[in-house]
Design an enzyme around this catalytic site. Structure first.
Site, short mmCIF file in Angstrom:
data_model
loop_
_atom_site.label_atom_id
_atom_site.label_comp_id
_atom_site.label_asym_id
_atom_site.label_seq_id
_atom_site.Cartn_x
_atom_site.Cartn_y
_atom_site.Cartn_z
N TYR A 112 38.23 25.24 -19.06
CA TYR A 112 37.60 24.26 -18.17
C TYR A 112 38.65 23.40 -17.43
O TYR A 112 38.33 22.74 -16.46
CB TYR A 112 36.66 23.33 -18.94
CG TYR A 112 35.57 24.01 -19.75
CD1 TYR A 112 35.16 25.30 -19.46
CD2 TYR A 112 34.95 23.34 -20.80
CE1 TYR A 112 34.17 25.91 -20.22
CE2 TYR A 112 33.96 23.95 -21.56
CZ TYR A 112 33.58 25.25 -21.26
OH TYR A 112 32.61 25.84 -22.01
N HIS A 167 36.15 31.99 -27.30
CA HIS A 167 35.20 31.69 -26.22
C HIS A 167 34.19 32.83 -25.96
O HIS A 167 33.02 32.60 -25.70
CB HIS A 167 35.99 31.37 -24.95
CG HIS A 167 35.29 30.45 -24.01
ND1 HIS A 167 35.94 29.48 -23.27
CD2 HIS A 167 33.99 30.33 -23.68
CE1 HIS A 167 35.07 28.83 -22.54
NE2 HIS A 167 33.88 29.32 -22.75
N1 LIG Z 1 30.67 28.52 -24.80
C1 LIG Z 1 30.35 28.80 -23.57
O1 LIG Z 1 30.55 29.92 -23.07
C2 LIG Z 1 29.69 27.73 -22.71
C3 LIG Z 1 29.05 28.09 -21.52
C4 LIG Z 1 28.45 27.09 -20.76
C5 LIG Z 1 28.50 25.77 -21.20
N2 LIG Z 1 29.14 25.44 -22.36
C6 LIG Z 1 29.21 24.03 -22.84
O2 LIG Z 1 27.91 23.45 -22.77
C7 LIG Z 1 27.96 22.26 -21.98
C8 LIG Z 1 26.64 22.04 -21.29
O3 LIG Z 1 26.23 23.16 -20.56
P1 LIG Z 1 25.97 23.18 -18.97
O4 LIG Z 1 26.82 22.17 -18.32
O5 LIG Z 1 26.07 24.59 -18.56
O6 LIG Z 1 24.45 22.81 -18.83
P2 LIG Z 1 23.44 21.63 -19.24
O7 LIG Z 1 24.09 20.63 -20.12
O8 LIG Z 1 22.24 22.33 -19.69
O9 LIG Z 1 23.10 21.00 -17.84
C9 LIG Z 1 24.02 20.28 -17.07
C10 LIG Z 1 23.37 19.98 -15.73
O10 LIG Z 1 22.22 19.16 -15.90
C11 LIG Z 1 22.34 17.94 -15.17
N3 LIG Z 1 21.83 16.87 -16.06
C12 LIG Z 1 22.36 16.45 -17.24
N4 LIG Z 1 21.59 15.51 -17.81
C13 LIG Z 1 20.55 15.31 -16.97
C14 LIG Z 1 19.42 14.46 -17.00
N5 LIG Z 1 19.22 13.62 -18.01
N6 LIG Z 1 18.52 14.54 -15.97
C15 LIG Z 1 18.72 15.39 -14.93
N7 LIG Z 1 19.79 16.23 -14.85
C16 LIG Z 1 20.69 16.19 -15.86
C17 LIG Z 1 23.80 17.80 -14.86
O11 LIG Z 1 24.02 17.20 -13.59
P3 LIG Z 1 24.88 15.85 -13.38
O12 LIG Z 1 26.27 16.11 -13.88
O13 LIG Z 1 24.79 15.65 -11.91
O14 LIG Z 1 24.18 14.79 -14.19
C18 LIG Z 1 24.28 19.25 -14.78
O15 LIG Z 1 24.04 19.77 -13.50
C19 LIG Z 1 29.14 22.50 -21.05
O16 LIG Z 1 29.61 21.30 -20.51
C20 LIG Z 1 30.12 23.14 -22.00
O17 LIG Z 1 30.74 22.15 -22.79
C21 LIG Z 1 29.71 26.41 -23.15
#
Ligand SMILES: NC(=O)c1ccc[n+]([C@@H]2O[C@H](COP(=O)([O-])OP(=O)(O)OC[C@H]3O[C@@H](n4cnc5c(N)ncnc54)[C@H](OP(=O)(O)O)[C@@H]3O)[C@@H](O)[C@H]2O)c1
Length: 306
Positions: A56, A114
């Site tokens: 990241y 990962h």
């Molecule tokens: N191991 C892996 O391969 C892998 C893959 C993907 C993700 N991850 C991890 O999982 C974490 C989270 O996953 P993700 O970022 O893909 O998706 P997520 O947490 O499901 O969603 C994030 C999105 O939702 C929005 N959001 C967050 N809270 C909100 C709320 N209360 N109301 C409305 N919108 C909201 C955010 O926008 P804003 O920023 O504009 O608020 C962002 O666009 C990542 O940061 C990473 O650490 C791991």
């Protein structure tokens, strides 16, 4: 969330007795990284778990945020990941040391592989995965890391590790929300005492617009994101929502003061499986055609170097 390690609702206990806060803050190169959101999460909302990855490109920024928050390092559960181009005895140790350096810490709480995929040029993929896992076991022995695990591993990938390992993975971090709920994999992990952890708990925001989720939210006078996170918590699955906005970071943290009914859970447990955020088939190309870590990273309000 000050009682995160004493209140059993707020953490899970891994099979080596390490306590992992059930709610963490996600960070990634996708959708930006916000310094103030991370500081606010630690300082004002009581988050004690941050998920990141070398890939990241924001580990060094997290170190800054941790320092600015003044929360003691030993209260924070820091998780990071090893990208497949860094698999192998020496490469993985070097990658781990690099992550520690960038995170400003001589240890990591949770270190994950990962993806189960490896570069196409590798002839014996299982051997490489097993050798890499052995390196994580050694880091665990050396107390450089408190827990070790994998991410995006299916049953067949876990079998490769389980066949040779002396430490069963503590964690398998996979996509998890009501529209992508891999029940068989969860059962398999439970059987092997591997804690299943969920990423993209809001399906990157797409799940928030679902009419069923919205209706449950209305009944409880909560936001859709709180319903999704509470559902994960009631399933005892750690969730790591990401937001760059302080008010959303706060909102996502306020999930310990209400309860979904059995009926709500039953509905959410049985939603149509229609959303995949991380397409497994796109990963091999990313491994074989490496872009720099953090290649998509947009930084928001990063303080200047002193
Ligand atoms: N191991 C892996 O391969 C892998 C893959 C993907 C993700 N991850 C991890 O999982 C974490 C989270 O996953 P993700 O970022 O893909 O998706 P997520 O947490 O499901 O969603 C994030 C999105 O939702 C929005 N959001 C967050 N809270 C909100 C709320 N209360 N109301 C409305 N919108 C909201 C955010 O926008 P804003 O920023 O504009 O608020 C962002 O666009 C990542 O940061 C990473 O650490 C791991």
């Amino acid at each position: 969330m000050a009682d995160v390690y004493t209140n059993p609702e707020k953490h899970v206990v891994l099979h080596n007795n390490v306590k992992m806060p059930i709610l963490g803050l996600g960070t990634s190169h996708n959708g930006g990284y916000s310094h103030s959101a991370v500081v606010y999460a630690l300082k004002e909302c009581g988050y004690r778990h941050i998920d990141t990855a070398k890939r990241y490109g924001c580990e060094a920024y997290i170190a800054k945020a941790v320092k600015e928050s003044e929360v003691p390092r030993d209260e924070i559960f820091l998780a990071t990941k090893c990208w497949p181009t860094d698999y192998g005895t020496i490469a993985t140790r070097n990658a781990f040391n690099g992550s520690c350096e960038r995170l400003g810490s001589d240890y990591i709480d949770l270190y994950l592989l990962h993806w189960p995929d490896v570069p196409s040029s590798v002839s014996d993929r299982n051997r490489l995965l097993q050798e890499t896992w052995r390196t994580l076991e050694v880091l665990l022995d050396e107390e450089r890391v408190r827990a070790i695990g994998v991410s995006n591993f299916l049953e067949r990938h876990l079998d490769v590790i389980l066949e040779e390992c002396s430490v069963v993975p503590h964690i398998n971090q996979c996509e998890f929300h009501p529209f992508n709920n891999p029940k068989q994999l969860r059962e398999y992990c439970a059987e092997k005492k591997i804690q299943f952890e969920g990423y993209s708990p809001l399906a990157k925001g797409y799940a928030l617009a679902d009419s069923t989720v919205k209706a449950i939210a209305k009944l409880h006078r909560r936001s859709p994101s709180q319903i999704l996170l509470r559902w994960s918590l009631q399933n005892r699955i750690p969730a790591i929502p990401k937001s760059t906005k302080v008010q959303r970071v706060m909102e996502n943290g306020q999930i310990f003061d209400f309860t979904l009914t059995e009926e709500d859970n039953e509905i959410l447990d049985n939603m149509a499986q229609k959303l995949t955020i991380m397409e497994r088939s796109t990963i091999q190309h990313k491994i074989d055609n490496p872009l720099p870590d953090g290649y998509k990273l947009k930084l928001v309000k990063i303080p200047a170097e002193p």
